[in-house]
Design an enzyme around this catalytic site. Structure first.
Site, PDB file in Angstrom:
ATOM      1  N   ARG A  36       6.893  36.959 -35.641  1.00 42.57           N
ATOM      2  CA  ARG A  36       6.354  36.656 -36.965  1.00 42.57           C
ATOM      3  C   ARG A  36       4.836  36.449 -36.880  1.00 42.57           C
ATOM      4  O   ARG A  36       4.297  36.160 -35.814  1.00 42.57           O
ATOM      5  CB  ARG A  36       6.996  35.390 -37.535  1.00 42.57           C
ATOM      6  CG  ARG A  36       8.510  35.474 -37.685  1.00 42.57           C
ATOM      7  CD  ARG A  36       9.078  34.144 -38.148  1.00 42.57           C
ATOM      8  NE  ARG A  36      10.527  34.193 -38.332  1.00 42.57           N
ATOM      9  CZ  ARG A  36      11.409  33.830 -37.407  1.00 42.57           C
ATOM     10  NH1 ARG A  36      10.992  33.401 -36.221  1.00 42.57           N
ATOM     11  NH2 ARG A  36      12.707  33.894 -37.647  1.00 42.57           N
ATOM     12  N   LYS A  56      10.841  29.341 -35.708  1.00 45.57           N
ATOM     13  CA  LYS A  56      11.124  28.359 -36.763  1.00 45.57           C
ATOM     14  C   LYS A  56      11.899  27.186 -36.192  1.00 45.57           C
ATOM     15  O   LYS A  56      12.797  27.373 -35.371  1.00 45.57           O
ATOM     16  CB  LYS A  56      11.923  29.015 -37.892  1.00 45.57           C
ATOM     17  CG  LYS A  56      11.099  29.980 -38.734  1.00 45.57           C
ATOM     18  CD  LYS A  56      11.941  30.543 -39.869  1.00 45.57           C
ATOM     19  CE  LYS A  56      11.116  31.452 -40.767  1.00 45.57           C
ATOM     20  NZ  LYS A  56      11.928  32.027 -41.856  1.00 45.57           N
ATOM     21  N   HIS A 111       4.916  41.636 -41.366  1.00 43.67           N
ATOM     22  CA  HIS A 111       6.369  41.539 -41.470  1.00 43.67           C
ATOM     23  C   HIS A 111       7.023  42.923 -41.448  1.00 43.67           C
ATOM     24  O   HIS A 111       8.150  43.075 -40.985  1.00 43.67           O
ATOM     25  CB  HIS A 111       6.775  40.771 -42.734  1.00 43.67           C
ATOM     26  CG  HIS A 111       8.053  40.022 -42.561  1.00 43.67           C
ATOM     27  ND1 HIS A 111       8.172  38.898 -41.764  1.00 43.67           N
ATOM     28  CD2 HIS A 111       9.297  40.257 -43.044  1.00 43.67           C
ATOM     29  CE1 HIS A 111       9.417  38.466 -41.783  1.00 43.67           C
ATOM     30  NE2 HIS A 111      10.123  39.272 -42.543  1.00 43.67           N
ATOM     31  N   ARG A 122       7.607  43.739 -37.990  1.00 43.57           N
ATOM     32  CA  ARG A 122       8.819  43.034 -37.520  1.00 43.57           C
ATOM     33  C   ARG A 122      10.059  43.842 -37.910  1.00 43.57           C
ATOM     34  O   ARG A 122      10.964  44.044 -37.093  1.00 43.57           O
ATOM     35  CB  ARG A 122       8.851  41.634 -38.132  1.00 43.57           C
ATOM     36  CG  ARG A 122      10.032  40.761 -37.716  1.00 43.57           C
ATOM     37  CD  ARG A 122       9.777  39.334 -38.184  1.00 43.57           C
ATOM     38  NE  ARG A 122      10.971  38.514 -38.253  1.00 43.57           N
ATOM     39  CZ  ARG A 122      11.500  37.862 -37.220  1.00 43.57           C
ATOM     40  NH1 ARG A 122      10.951  37.964 -36.017  1.00 43.57           N
ATOM     41  NH2 ARG A 122      12.578  37.104 -37.370  1.00 43.57           N
ATOM     42  N   HIS A 126      16.741  34.994 -35.158  1.00 40.52           N
ATOM     43  CA  HIS A 126      17.548  34.677 -36.343  1.00 40.52           C
ATOM     44  C   HIS A 126      18.594  33.623 -35.972  1.00 40.52           C
ATOM     45  O   HIS A 126      19.157  33.656 -34.876  1.00 40.52           O
ATOM     46  CB  HIS A 126      18.277  35.922 -36.861  1.00 40.52           C
ATOM     47  CG  HIS A 126      17.390  36.847 -37.628  1.00 40.52           C
ATOM     48  ND1 HIS A 126      17.714  38.171 -37.865  1.00 40.52           N
ATOM     49  CD2 HIS A 126      16.189  36.653 -38.227  1.00 40.52           C
ATOM     50  CE1 HIS A 126      16.752  38.740 -38.571  1.00 40.52           C
ATOM     51  NE2 HIS A 126      15.822  37.839 -38.804  1.00 40.52           N
ATOM     52  N   TYR A 141      19.634  45.324 -40.928  1.00 41.05           N
ATOM     53  CA  TYR A 141      19.054  46.464 -40.210  1.00 41.05           C
ATOM     54  C   TYR A 141      20.073  47.562 -39.943  1.00 41.05           C
ATOM     55  O   TYR A 141      19.695  48.714 -39.739  1.00 41.05           O
ATOM     56  CB  TYR A 141      18.390  45.994 -38.909  1.00 41.05           C
ATOM     57  CG  TYR A 141      17.230  45.067 -39.192  1.00 41.05           C
ATOM     58  CD1 TYR A 141      16.056  45.544 -39.762  1.00 41.05           C
ATOM     59  CD2 TYR A 141      17.334  43.697 -38.947  1.00 41.05           C
ATOM     60  CE1 TYR A 141      15.012  44.688 -40.071  1.00 41.05           C
ATOM     61  CE2 TYR A 141      16.286  42.838 -39.252  1.00 41.05           C
ATOM     62  CZ  TYR A 141      15.132  43.330 -39.807  1.00 41.05           C
ATOM     63  OH  TYR A 141      14.102  42.488 -40.129  1.00 41.05           O
TER      64      TYR A 141
END
Length: 304
Positions: A156, A180, A250, A253, A276, A285
């Site tokens: 990210r 995150k 992004h 990404r 994730h 995806y």
């Protein structure tokens, strides 16, 4: 006697609850207020409910309003937001004892169509790294490394600007990323990228006085990069190789993940590489892969 909704205290109490107890942002509270105003204006206009009692607002009235929103070309996302407003509103009044049952229990939110992630075609990333000329300046070297890291790791924007030299393991060919919720993940990378990073660090020490010794990527003054700088650099160089609408970090990404899945990578592995928390976020995806297969089939199969 029931509560009347033309008493501003009723709505104000709800909005104050959002503000002081839930601590919602001002813009969010304004949006809730506008949704409620629109809903009650519809009840008055369509059903002559000038002073409706809370308990008198049936699910049928709400469905009628939602249908009118759809007729007026409101998106599923907008309608879902308005449903969320009403759910919170009636739930609040149940909590405060002004209502026994919410009329929202039978209201079903419309499905939001999934938008496929935008990505750069593989031939265009090949062009970017093989044929696009980056200036032989500090900015040029930094820009090329930014694009290389994004495409090789799928990290990210925030992860890239905060990437420290100490997170790059040059002997193991890996980069440790802090994602995150301070969740760490280790991304294996090519020896080629590790060499680029090594050369960049050596050049940084040689060419820039008092360069930041902690963060990997720095500007010509030796300071840690701003997110805006990175965004503009990515936009500039992607514009040279692709005509897709979005040209952001992004998108790179998405490109990383899509190219992996298109080339047969295991979805669980892609999930770990992206950081994730659940597989559901990664499954989008596979849709790109299916669309790609459909396209190949249409072009190649004689009966297509």
């Amino acid at each position: 006697m029931g509560t009347t909704l033309h008493n501003p205290v009723t709505v104000n109490n709800f909005l104050n609850y959002l503000k002081f107890e839930k601590r919602y942002a001002e813009n969010t509270i304004v949006a809730y207020g506008e949704d409620l105003q629109q809903f009650f204006a519809y009840l008055q206009e369509r059903f002559s409910m000038r002073e409706p009692v809370l308990a008198d607002i049936a699910a049928a009235y709400i469905r009628s309003w939602l249908a009118s929103l759809k007729e007026n070309k409101n998106s599923a996302k907008t309608i879902n937001r308005k449903i969320s407003t009403l759910k919170s509103f009636f739930k609040y009044h149940m909590r405060t004892g002004q209502l026994e049952q919410s009329p929202m229990t039978t209201i079903i939110s419309p499905k939001i169509p999934k938008r496929l992630p935008v990505y750069v075609e593989q031939r265009d990333t090949d062009t970017l790294f093989r044929y696009v000329e980056f200036p032989d300046t500090w900015s040029g070297k930094t820009d090329r490394l930014i694009l290389s890291i994004f495409y090789n790791t799928g990290m990210r924007l925030s992860e890239l600007v905060n990437l420290k030299e100490s997170q790059v393991n040059t002997s193991a060919n890996t980069i440790k990323v802090l994602g995150k919720g301070n969740k760490e993940r280790v991304i294996p990378v090519s020896a080629e990228l590790i060499k680029e990073i090594r050369d960049y660090i050596a050049e940084k020490k040689r060419a820039l006085e008092s360069a930041d010794p902690v963060y990997l990527l720095v500007n010509e003054k030796g300071r840690k990069l701003y997110t805006k700088y990175v965004y503009l650099a990515v936009n500039k160089y992607l514009s040279a190789v692709t005509t897709i609408d979005k040209k952001s970090p992004h998108v790179l990404r998405h490109t990383f993940a899509t190219h992996l899945t298109n080339n047969g990578a295991d979805l669980n592995a892609v999930k770990e590489l992206l950081g994730h928390s659940s597989l559901a976020a990664t499954q989008i995806y596979t849709h790109n892969t299916i669309e790609k297969l459909k396209d190949i089939y249409k072009k190649a199969h004689p009966k297509a």
